[in-house]
Structure formats: structure tokens, C-alpha cells
Write an enzyme that holds these catalytic residues in place. Structure first.
Site, PDB file in Angstrom:
ATOM      1  CB  ALA A  95     -36.907 -33.459  -2.892  1.00  0.00           C
ATOM      2  NE  ARG A 155      -1.012 -17.324  11.450  1.00  0.00           N
ATOM      3  CZ  ARG A 155      -0.361 -17.939  11.328  1.00  0.00           C
ATOM      4  NH1 ARG A 155      -0.339 -19.503  11.512  1.00  0.00           N
ATOM      5  NH2 ARG A 155       1.271 -17.727  11.694  1.00  0.00           N
ATOM      6  CB  CYS A 186     -28.886 -34.486  -7.524  1.00  0.00           C
ATOM      7  SG  CYS A 186     -28.727 -32.648  -7.244  1.00  0.00           S
ATOM      8  CD1 TRP A 238      -0.293 -23.124  10.972  1.00  0.00           C
ATOM      9  CD2 TRP A 238      -1.983 -22.027  11.981  1.00  0.00           C
ATOM     10  NE1 TRP A 238       0.278 -22.475  12.229  1.00  0.00           N
ATOM     11  CE2 TRP A 238      -1.214 -22.082  12.704  1.00  0.00           C
ATOM     12  CE3 TRP A 238      -3.094 -21.517  11.850  1.00  0.00           C
ATOM     13  CZ2 TRP A 238      -1.128 -21.031  13.740  1.00  0.00           C
ATOM     14  CZ3 TRP A 238      -3.796 -20.380  12.745  1.00  0.00           C
ATOM     15  CH2 TRP A 238      -2.523 -20.263  14.122  1.00  0.00           C
ATOM     16  CB  SER A 249     -38.982 -39.684  -3.905  1.00  0.00           C
ATOM     17  OG  SER A 249     -40.401 -39.151  -3.001  1.00  0.00           O
TER      18      SER A 249
END
Lengths: 452, 452
Positions: free
Chosen positions: A12, A445, A46, A437, A42
């Protein structure tokens, strides 16, 4: 006059640099030579657990771009070539052609080091037996799959309960093996806090994996050269397939031998332009250490996303551009059967080590409106700096829809938001997607209320 | 001496304010009286389509908190009470008890206006026939469901292709009705850009909804008092069930009549503390207009998430605290069968109106690693300010895993990030959750390349 870019490592980081540079300069002005030790370029490391688990059938699908495709873009990819030394004075690299068994040297004007990482080797007798594997290269995945098909193993032992170990354990379980997983730590995935790690451990056990924590492997024993048992804390466990997933260390010896600076983590030191300490030498991918934006300390995190971005930045900068890789915050996601886990930023322990005064906040909610079919439990942990209210990190655990919520937290951590600001966010709401929420906002919160 | 808080409106905004205030002050120091015209408090209007579609079976599950539960928290909830006037001089509200058909007044020290919004009424003859419904109150959902069960309608016409219209169309389709959807706009969901709207229109048609755009309803015709046909642009369509989902307008007449400032959108003007122009009068929920953080203009967006947060802020501030509602960015998500759609920030048209020079960037990717089973197409549109590179808005369309990615963009827009910064983000990567370049980061990368 033509310049030459030499890239060491064809995965990569290296090939992103090569591909980026090839797009920005024509072949007459920049010759690009890339050396790769293995037979693949390449590829998605994973993806290996999913190859083993039979979710991905063809190893070729894990290859993002083959040597031939890179060559079609004008990159001279030399497979089965091992770079053995860098000479900064003569500006050359020495290599060995493993196929032809021939040595050579090539000069460079620009150099990209993308030597990757090496699996941490177990310090255990008997690991040279057949049936014992690592999980680093595509070859490992292919070999494990062949072993399952041909050897029909019944008892697998996975050593190491990090991401890759857990994904391998799931893959082997799905192939009908009995799976034992052993780790010396208190809980799986060491970048989680102990409370979230304990929840994950429970979940791993519920799906039928025999998870043994705070235990170490003493030895492997074999019959006829094939592994048959793993000795753990004096106890003999049957094992006809053993996978070591102990993590990786940056492969930086080549750089260090050339006098290029290697940092405290063992990775090649780079600045935010992917430059090493040596002129015209860039580095990218698993071989480097990078800046953690929250702890402000160097970290070595082997991950394809970072490798790709660093390679792109190196490719732009070495061709006269100006691109920045501003660091990482340690975001990660994984899946164990239906269970999703994600984390970003600092854990409580990391935050304390970095000089913060962290407070851990737990929140349990649901992924959708509670009345909506498919609503799943989601467990959220926030790590908050007590004095400033700044969100330092987050961890989530739950079923479908849980893990990718870590991305929302990741952008909050990246922007150094306080939990009050997180609570105020305008996130998407509709019953199939979230409660009124959202767990992200709801957790913030709770933190605001607890911090007072 | 005890003070009295009067809350006008018993849904999300009003009851959040009441509940928050009740947690912060004891009953002896603060008496809380809440008036609600209907028979329900704190219900999920967003859940109505799922009640109609049979995904949610019991209307009670859509009620977050019943009048009895509010009373148990010390709130004097008066159902079927319509507040008819506010007198700011005497600091009293006048109400009518719709059950007992009795009028009264009550004094207040603090007032919260949460009068909600009213459905936009169709200006079409024949809408008083049986079989014609709105989608605003829980009663509407219950009535539509009863009509489907008892009247066994075959042809439904939904007028209005906003979020609620689309969700209703899906619900009716799932109940076996033939569904025609009519909208006067160029594309469904007017807050999308035309290119994304066209993709959504195609998707809606593919699932079997007869979507007619740029058309208006002339009239409804009935037989025996029950609707039988909808006349559209002179054409008669069979229709034994008609649903109007034309959107809502803030219900602000009560405030305006009392001399409280109403803004250009028709919503009650509030500051970032949820205060109106009148002393000790707060407002929250669908009746207000709020600050759009990107356009810097007031907007009226009827959504339970904002109502809840504004109510909480009002409840804190009227009891002596200091909380802020910093505005919205127009984030929304919806689902049509398997298709998910999300949007946040400004569309191109909104951005131009707000004085930006927007550039639209399109990116098509996948929700998971392309080789991973279940990887779905996702279409992303970014709206970027050409000169600064700032991300002004985003729209996504795709199947499972698409819509909630809008939250990641929402946090980026909220923090005024540039597309270069978005590209640099550290988001979670693993093959079951994302490709190596997550669509969020990949879209930003395309934008960076296009902007040059």
C-alpha cells in the site's frame, strides 16, 4: 534529464507513492522502479481472515492492483527482489533478485521506503512444525485455507487477541473448528479500556470461542513434524492448527543501517510531509511512526489507510507538490460474528500517560429507535478530559450499526470538540437509523451531566 | 415563594423543557403546568409511517412518555386543553378545557411556548371527503391504519414527495396498495440537489411507486362522501386513499398575537439560549426558527431532535442555568425500502443563495471493501466552497450502510472543515465496514483533485 524514483516495498505505502508520482510526472522525466520481495503487490492484508473464513473465495480479489497493472502505468515493478542496503553517499540501493539469484545496485534521485512491518515472532519452542502459521502475507492466508481443506484440522489455537487474532478466530470457528484463543493481556484488544475489554471478552466467549486471558504459551508439540498440542501454563491443549497473531513491528533495519533516523517506537521517523531525516528519502506505511494528534506522541500503527495516505503524500511531495499527512488518532473497527467493535483516540490509560486527567463515561443505548425492528444494543464509552471537557477518545461495542458510529466520534476527537459540543451536534434522525437522541449525542449528554 | 412554569404544548419541545426544569428544581419551588390540546404527549411523529406500514404495531410504543409518567415527575399535565391567548402584562395564559368546555386563566413566572407546527393545507376542492388524511398527529396514523384494515383501499395517492410523503408511500406500498405520488417540484426531497434528486426519483420508481413530478392536484372527487378519484393536470386517477404530506409551518400565531417576535420563516424568533423577545418567555420545537450555522440565516426545521435539545436548553436556562442551542445544519436521513438517503448542510442552490460560490462534486463508491459480500453502491455529492475548499454540505444515496455516513459529513460541516482536512481524517477501516478509502474520505479526495 530524467530522474529516477526508487520505491522499496510494493504494498500500500510504496505503490501509492509510485502511482501518485506516475500520475504527476511523465515517464520521460521520472523513471519509477519499485522492488517487492514477495510475489504480490498492493494486497489487502486485512482481508486475509475473510479468505480463511471462506467469505472471500479468490485470493486475487484481495489484490487492489497487480504488478502488470502497475507496469501499465509505467512503473517498473520488480517482483521477488529484496533490497539489502541503501548507500546515501552514492545514492544507490543494493538488491538481490531472489529468482535469478543475482545481486545488483540502482541509483536514485528520490527514494521511498515502504518496507512494511514484520510479525512479532513467538518465543516458543516448536513453532517450526507444519500446521503453524502467521497472518501477515497473502501467502499465509492461502496456506491456512489449504491446510483446512486438506488437513481437516479440528482444534485451532489462536495466539494473540488483537484485531487480527479475533478475526482469525471467527474465521476458523466459521469453518467448523473448535477454537481456543490465548492472550497474555487482561482483555482482548489492548487499545480498549478494561471495562469495554471485559464486555468484548464475554461476547467472544458467548459465540463459542474458548478465550484464555493472562496466559502464555509454553511450547508447541508435534507428531511427524505436524503440530498436535499447545502447552499453555502447563496444560496441554489439542491443536492441529495454530495461528500466531501477536502483532507487528515496523521493519526499519534497512533505514537504520543507512543512518536514517528511527524513532522510539522502532518506526522510521517522518515529518508531516512524509520526509525522513535523509534528503530526498521519504517513507510511508507500516515501517514508519507517525504523530498521534491527541497524545502528541509518535505511534506506530500498521494500517492500510494510513499507508495509502502517507504514500500519496510522499508521491506528491517528491514530485514538487505540497501535501500533508497530519497524523492519526488510532481509529479502528472490527467484527466478531454479529458483534461490532470500534475505538478512536485515547483510552483512559493512554490519556493518563499523555498527561490528561481522563474520566471514563459509560452509556448503553440502542442503534435505532427502541420501538423499531432491528434496534440493537450499543455500548459506548467516552474518555473525557475532566478539566476541559474535551473528548479524548471513544469506544463502542454492539451489533449491526454500532461500529461505524466510531467515525462520528473520530471526527469529534479530530476537531478537539468538548462533550458539550458533541451533545449539540445535528446528526441524522429517523426511526430506522437512530433513536431521537443518537447514541453519540446521548453519550455526550451523559458525560456533560456527570462532569457537572 | 413558589414560582410557576407554564408550558404550552405537550410534545417533544415542551415536555423536554418541563422534564428538565422538574429535575433541576423541587416541586415546592417550581410548580409546572403543561397544556396539551390533543390526547397524547411526547410522541414520535416520525414513527407514523412505520405504524401505517405495520412495522410498528402498537401506537403506544410511539409515545416516549405518557401524561401519567409526566405527572409522576411532578408535572401537572392538562390534556385536551387549548391555550388561546397570552397576556404579557398580567403574565397569564388563557385556555379552554376542550373536554369540560370550560375557559380559564393561569399566571406564569416562566413560559415555554412549544406550540409545534401545522400541516400545510392543500388548496384543493374535495379534501373533506372520507379517506383523505394528513400525517401530523398520532391520530392520523391510527386513522390511516384503520382505513386500510376496514376500507381495504386499492389505490393510494400521496401528495407531496418530501421525507414524510416518501415514507408514507413506502408504507402504503408495503400494505399492498398501488401508490401514486405527486409533487409540484422537479424532484423528490427539495433539500437535495437536482442531480441527487433525479437518482432518488429513479429509485422510487424502481420500487414500483408511480412518481409524478411537476404536477399539481386539481381536485378530489368522491362517491357517497368517500374519495374515489384524484384529478391531476386534468387526468383522473383512481384513489380510495389520499394522504397529504405537504410539510408544515410553525404554529406561531399565539406568540405573534402576544407581541412576541416572529421571524421571516414564520417561526418564533429565539436566541441561542432559546429565549424569545419577551422576558421570561422561552420557545422550543417546531414553532421556532433557528440559526443555520452554514448559511447564517434563520430556518424553520421541524424535527424532534432539535425540539428535544431546545426544550432541554429552555428548561436549564429558565431555572437559572446556562445552556446553549448553537443552531442546526439541516441534517436529515430517510429510507425508502432498501434505499437510504441522507443530507446535511447546504445544497448547491442554498449555498449560492447564502453567498458562497459552490462547486458540486460527485463520487460513486461502495459501503464496504468491494470484494466483501454485502458491499453496496453509495453515491455521494459534496457541496464545496470553490475559493476556500470548505465543505458546505453533503448528500448520500445508497443501500444499507449509506445514510448514517451523513453523520460523519455532518460533523465535518459543523466544524467548518475543508475537503483537504476531510480527506486526512482517520476513520475506521475493516473490510466488512468500509473500503480502504472510506466513501467519505474518497469523495473528499475527488473534491481536492477537482478543485486543483
Amino acid at each position: 534529464m530524467s530522474e529516477r524514483l526508487v520505491v522499496v516495498g510494493g504494498d500500500a505505502g510504496g505503490m501509492s507513492a509510485a502511482a501518485t508520482a506516475s500520475r504527476r510526472r511523465d515517464r520521460d522525466s521520472l523513471e519509477i522502479v519499485a522492488f517487492e520481495r514477495s510475489g504480490f503487490t498492493s494486497y489487502s492484508a486485512c482481508g486475509i481472515p475473510y479468505l480463511v473464513g471462506g467469505i472471500v473465495h479468490d485470493p486475487d480479489t484481495l489484490i487492489a492492483r497487480s504488478p502488470e497493472e502497475h507496469r501499465a502505468h509505467g512503473i517498473d515493478v520488480r517482483m521477488h527482489h529484496d533490497v539489502t542496503a541503501i548507500d546515501m553517499t552514492s545514492r544507490t540501493v543494493a538488491y538481490r533478485d531472489l529468482g535469478a539469484r543475482r545481486d545488483g545496485t540502482v541509483g536514485f534521485d528520490h527514494l521511498v521506503l515502504a518496507t512494511g512491518a514484520s510479525p512479532i515472532q513467538p518465543d516458543v519452542p516448536g513453532t517450526d512444525a507444519r500446521g503453524v502459521f502467521g497472518v501477515q502475507h497473502l501467502d499465509d492466508g492461502i496456506a491456512i485455507r489449504r491446510e483446512i481443506a486438506e488437513g481437516r484440522p479440528k482444534h485451532a489455537v489462536v495466539v494473540g487477541a488483537g484485531y487480527i487474532g479475533i478475526e482469525m478466530a471467527e474465521a476458523l470457528l466459521s469453518q467448523g473448528l473448535q477454537v481456543t484463543m490465548i492472550d497474555r493481556g487482561e482483555h482482548p484488544m489492548p487499545t480498549l479500556d478494561p471495562d469495554m475489554g471485559a464486555l468484548l471478552a464475554n461476547a467472544i466467549r458467548r459465540i463459542g470461542i474458548d478465550l484464555r486471558l493472562e496466559q502464555t504459551v509454553d511450547a508447541l508439540t508435534s507428531e511427524d513434524g505436524h503440530v498436535r498440542r499447545v502447552v499453555v501454563e502447563g496444560e496441554e491443549l489439542p491443536a492441529d492448527l495454530v495461528v500466531f497473531g501477536l502483532g507487528v513491528r515496523p521493519s526499519s533495519a534497512l533505514a537504520a543501517d543507512a543512518g536514517i533516523t528511527v524513532g522510539p517506537t522502532g518506526g522510521v521517523t517522518i515529518d508531516d510531509h512524509a520526509r525522513t531525516s535523509a534528503p530526498d528519502v521519504f517513507a510511508a506505511g507500516d515501517c514508519v511512526e507517525t504523530f498521534h494528534r491527541v497524545s502528541r506522541e509518535p505511534v506506530a500503527i500498521a494500517l492500510g489507510t494510513h499507508a495509502n495516505k502517507q504514500g500519496r503524500v510522499a508521491g506528491i511531495n517528491l514530485t514538487g507538490g505540497d501535501a500533508v499527512f497530519p497524523g492519526v488518532i488510532g481509529t479502528a473497527v472490527s467484527r466478531v460474528c454479529a458483534l461490532e467493535v470500534g475505538r478512536t483516540g485515547l483510552s483512559e490509560a493512554m490519556a493518563t500517560a499523555a498527561g490528561f486527567e481522563p474520566r471514563g463515561i459509560r452509556f448503553d443505548g440502542t442503534t435505532r429507535a427502541s420501538y423499531f425492528p432491528g434496534a440493537q444494543e450499543i455500548q459506548v464509552k467516552l474518555v473525557v478530559d475532566e478539566s476541559s471537557g474535551r473528548l479524548l477518545g471513544a469506544q463502542v461495542l454492539g451489533e449491526e450499526g454500532a461500529a461505524k458510529r466510531i467515525d462520528v466520534f473520530a471526527v469529534c476527537v479530530w476537531n478537539e470538540m468538548t462533550v458539550t459540543e458533541v451533545m449539540e451536534l445535528d446528526l441524522g434522525y429517523a426511526p430506522p437509523f437512530a433513536p431521537l437522541w443518537d447514541p453519540v449525542v446521548a453519550a455526550a449528554r451523559v458525560a456533560v451531566a456527570e462532569l457537572g
